[in-house]
Design a protein around this motif. Structure first.
Motif, PDB file in Angstrom:
ATOM      1  N   GLY A 121     -10.458   4.188  -2.816  1.00 50.15           N
ATOM      2  CA  GLY A 121     -11.528   3.881  -3.751  1.00 50.15           C
ATOM      3  C   GLY A 121     -12.587   2.972  -3.176  1.00 50.15           C
ATOM      4  O   GLY A 121     -12.497   2.509  -2.040  1.00 50.15           O
ATOM      5  N   PHE A 122     -13.578   2.684  -4.000  1.00 54.28           N
ATOM      6  CA  PHE A 122     -14.780   2.026  -3.503  1.00 54.28           C
ATOM      7  C   PHE A 122     -15.170   0.812  -4.332  1.00 54.28           C
ATOM      8  O   PHE A 122     -14.954   0.763  -5.547  1.00 54.28           O
ATOM      9  N   ASP A 123     -15.756  -0.151  -3.612  1.00 53.90           N
ATOM     10  CA  ASP A 123     -16.370  -1.325  -4.230  1.00 53.90           C
ATOM     11  C   ASP A 123     -15.367  -2.040  -5.138  1.00 53.90           C
ATOM     12  O   ASP A 123     -14.226  -2.269  -4.726  1.00 53.90           O
ATOM     13  N   ARG A 124     -15.754  -2.370  -6.353  1.00 57.03           N
ATOM     14  CA  ARG A 124     -14.865  -3.120  -7.227  1.00 57.03           C
ATOM     15  C   ARG A 124     -13.665  -2.308  -7.708  1.00 57.03           C
ATOM     16  O   ARG A 124     -12.705  -2.868  -8.238  1.00 57.03           O
ATOM     17  N   ALA A 125     -13.742  -0.996  -7.518  1.00 52.40           N
ATOM     18  CA  ALA A 125     -12.629  -0.128  -7.932  1.00 52.40           C
ATOM     19  C   ALA A 125     -11.656   0.148  -6.787  1.00 52.40           C
ATOM     20  O   ALA A 125     -10.794   1.022  -6.909  1.00 52.40           O
ATOM     21  N   THR A 126     -11.771  -0.578  -5.679  1.00 52.52           N
ATOM     22  CA  THR A 126     -10.856  -0.391  -4.554  1.00 52.52           C
ATOM     23  C   THR A 126      -9.441  -0.799  -4.960  1.00 52.52           C
ATOM     24  O   THR A 126      -9.227  -1.874  -5.521  1.00 52.52           O
ATOM     25  N   LEU A 127      -8.496   0.073  -4.679  1.00 56.20           N
ATOM     26  CA  LEU A 127      -7.099  -0.179  -5.024  1.00 56.20           C
ATOM     27  C   LEU A 127      -6.567  -1.377  -4.241  1.00 56.20           C
ATOM     28  O   LEU A 127      -6.806  -1.505  -3.037  1.00 56.20           O
ATOM     29  N   GLN A 128      -5.835  -2.258  -4.940  1.00 52.12           N
ATOM     30  CA  GLN A 128      -5.250  -3.442  -4.322  1.00 52.12           C
ATOM     31  C   GLN A 128      -3.731  -3.275  -4.165  1.00 52.12           C
ATOM     32  O   GLN A 128      -3.095  -2.582  -4.950  1.00 52.12           O
ATOM     33  N   GLY A 129      -3.185  -3.918  -3.148  1.00 54.09           N
ATOM     34  CA  GLY A 129      -1.767  -3.773  -2.838  1.00 54.09           C
ATOM     35  C   GLY A 129      -0.877  -4.646  -3.699  1.00 54.09           C
ATOM     36  O   GLY A 129      -0.263  -5.604  -3.203  1.00 54.09           O
ATOM     37  N   PHE A 130      -0.776  -4.325  -4.962  1.00 54.82           N
ATOM     38  CA  PHE A 130       0.027  -5.124  -5.902  1.00 54.82           C
ATOM     39  C   PHE A 130       0.876  -4.178  -6.741  1.00 54.82           C
ATOM     40  O   PHE A 130       0.397  -3.130  -7.191  1.00 54.82           O
ATOM     41  N   GLY A 131       2.123  -4.548  -6.949  1.00 55.21           N
ATOM     42  CA  GLY A 131       2.967  -3.751  -7.832  1.00 55.21           C
ATOM     43  C   GLY A 131       4.015  -2.968  -7.072  1.00 55.21           C
ATOM     44  O   GLY A 131       4.698  -3.492  -6.183  1.00 55.21           O
ATOM     45  N   GLU A 132       4.144  -1.688  -7.406  1.00 55.03           N
ATOM     46  CA  GLU A 132       5.196  -0.854  -6.840  1.00 55.03           C
ATOM     47  C   GLU A 132       5.013  -0.656  -5.334  1.00 55.03           C
ATOM     48  O   GLU A 132       3.919  -0.760  -4.795  1.00 55.03           O
ATOM     49  N   GLU A 133       6.133  -0.330  -4.679  1.00 56.03           N
ATOM     50  CA  GLU A 133       6.096  -0.130  -3.236  1.00 56.03           C
ATOM     51  C   GLU A 133       5.198   1.046  -2.860  1.00 56.03           C
ATOM     52  O   GLU A 133       4.565   1.040  -1.801  1.00 56.03           O
ATOM     53  N   GLY A 134       5.155   2.071  -3.718  1.00 56.87           N
ATOM     54  CA  GLY A 134       4.288   3.211  -3.427  1.00 56.87           C
ATOM     55  C   GLY A 134       2.823   2.813  -3.357  1.00 56.87           C
ATOM     56  O   GLY A 134       2.079   3.279  -2.487  1.00 56.87           O
ATOM     57  N   ILE A 135       2.400   1.941  -4.286  1.00 56.14           N
ATOM     58  CA  ILE A 135       1.018   1.444  -4.273  1.00 56.14           C
ATOM     59  C   ILE A 135       0.777   0.603  -3.028  1.00 56.14           C
ATOM     60  O   ILE A 135      -0.257   0.745  -2.340  1.00 56.14           O
ATOM     61  N   LYS A 136       1.715  -0.251  -2.711  1.00 50.24           N
ATOM     62  CA  LYS A 136       1.563  -1.108  -1.532  1.00 50.24           C
ATOM     63  C   LYS A 136       1.489  -0.271  -0.256  1.00 50.24           C
ATOM     64  O   LYS A 136       0.715  -0.571   0.657  1.00 50.24           O
ATOM     65  N   GLY A 137       2.292   0.803  -0.196  1.00 47.07           N
ATOM     66  CA  GLY A 137       2.266   1.675   0.976  1.00 47.07           C
ATOM     67  C   GLY A 137       0.942   2.396   1.124  1.00 47.07           C
ATOM     68  O   GLY A 137       0.426   2.550   2.239  1.00 47.07           O
ATOM     69  N   PHE A 138       0.381   2.831  -0.002  1.00 46.94           N
ATOM     70  CA  PHE A 138      -0.911   3.508   0.016  1.00 46.94           C
ATOM     71  C   PHE A 138      -1.993   2.567   0.534  1.00 46.94           C
ATOM     72  O   PHE A 138      -2.799   2.936   1.409  1.00 46.94           O
ATOM     73  N   VAL A 139      -2.012   1.355   0.017  1.00 48.53           N
ATOM     74  CA  VAL A 139      -3.015   0.378   0.443  1.00 48.53           C
ATOM     75  C   VAL A 139      -2.802  -0.003   1.905  1.00 48.53           C
ATOM     76  O   VAL A 139      -3.768  -0.170   2.664  1.00 48.53           O
TER      77      VAL A 139
END
Length: 274
Positions: A121-139
Motif C-alpha cells: 500500500g501507499f502513503d498513510r494507507a501503508t500496511l504496518q507490521g503489527f498483529g498476526e504473524e502473516g501480517i508481519k511476514g507480508f510487511v
C-alpha cells in the motif's frame, strides 16, 4: 552507443511469455533495433506461469535485440518456484536480471538498479507490521525489497541512474485499477530509497490497468510500462521509449569529466513510445 548526446532507453513489463508466443516478439525486437536503443528494460512478469520453458522461449525470442537487456522478475515468475532457474536461463540469453544489485553500461554512463519490490500500500494507507504473524511476514517482505533497492541504488556510480522494479513505488501509477487491490500493486516503501538516492527516473510494471506516469513525493518521474497498459490506447505499441541527455563533457577522458549527474530536473518532456 548514445547518439547526439542522448541515451535512448526502451522499457516494457508484463510480457507474460507462454509457450506458442514466440512470433509475438518479432515486432518488439525489430522496433528496439530500428530506434537504436541503448538498453531494453524488462520490468517483471517475463513469464506467464513461472515455467523455465517460458523463460527459454523469451530468451530465444529476444536474442536478436542489439541493445543491452536488463530487468527484474515479477510475481508471475515465482509462481512455479523456479525463479533461480529462470534467472539462469535468461542470463544465458544475455538478459541481466537484477535482484538488489546493479548493472552499468560500458563507459559507466548509466547504471541500472533493480529489485522486484512488493506490495503493502501507499502513503498513510501503508500496511504496518503489527498483529498476526502473516501480517508481519507480508510487511517484512516489503521492507526487504525496499532495502534491496536501496542497496542497488547506493552502488551505482554513474551520472545517469535508473531504478527498475516490478511493483509500483507510487500510488499515481496504479490509479485505474480497482482501489481494493492497490495494496497488492506496490508500496510507498520503495519510493523512500528512490527519493533518497534521486535516480533520473524509475520504471515498473504490474498494474495492467493503471496510469502511465507519476512522480514520487520527491519529484522523481515514475513510468508504468506494463504492456497491457501501453497497448490500451495504442494497440501497436510494444514499449515505452525515452531519450535522456548525457551530462555536458561526458565524452571527455574520465580525468577531465565534470562529475555531473543527470537528475529529474534535467529531463525534458521528450519521451515517446515504440
Amino acid at each position: 552507443m548514445p547518439i547526439d548526446g542522448k541515451l535512448r532507453i526502451a522499457a516494457v513489463g508484463d510480457l507474460h511469455c507462454r509457450l506458442g508466443k514466440h512470433g509475438n516478439y518479432r515486432r518488439l525486437v525489430d522496433a528496439v533495433n530500428e530506434q537504436g536503443c541503448d538498453a531494453l528494460l524488462l520490468c517483471g512478469d517475463l513469464t506467464d506461469h513461472g515455467h523455465v520453458d517460458e523463460a527459454k522461449l523469451l530468451a530465444e525470442a529476444l536474442s536478436g535485440v542489439r541493445a543491452k537487456k536488463i530487468g527484474v522478475l515479477g510475481n508471475h515468475d515465482f509462481e512455479a518456484g523456479k525463479s533461480d532457474e529462470i534467472c539462469a536461463v535468461l542470463a544465458e540469453g544475455g538478459i541481466h536480471i537484477l535482484d538488489g544489485d546493479h548493472y552499468e553500461l560500458k563507459g559507466h554512463m548509466v547504471g541500472f538498479a533493480g529489485a522486484k519490490g512488493f506490495g503493502g500500500g501507499f502513503d498513510r494507507a501503508t500496511l504496518q507490521g503489527f498483529g498476526e504473524e502473516g501480517i508481519k511476514g507480508f510487511v517484512h517482505e516489503a521492507v526487504q525489497e525496499a532495502l534491496k533497492l536501496e542497496t542497488a541504488l547506493l552502488r551505482v556510480d554513474a551520472p545517469i541512474k535508473i531504478a527498475i522494479t516490478h511493483y509500483s513505488p507510487v500510488r499515481d501509477t496504479v490509479i485505474g485499477e480497482n482501489p481494493e487491490i492497490f495494496p497488492f500493486l506496490g508500496s510507498s516503501r520503495l519510493s523512500e530509497p528512490i527519493d533518497h538516492h534521486r535516480p533520473t527516473m524509475c520504471f515498473h510494471g504490474h498494474a495492467h490497468y493503471g496510469t502511465m506516469e507519476g512522480r514520487t513525493l520527491g519529484g522523481v518521474p515514475v513510468y508504468n510500462v506494463a504492456l497491457p497498459l501501453l497497448r490500451r490506447d495504442h494497440p501497436d505499441r510494444r514499449f515505452f521509449m525515452v531519450d535522456i541527455p548525457l551530462p555536458e563533457g561526458f565524452h571527455a577522458p574520465p580525468s577531465e569529466r565534470p562529475g555531473a549527474v543527470v537528475t529529474p530536473a534535467d529531463l525534458h518532456a521528450e519521451h515517446e513510445s515504440g
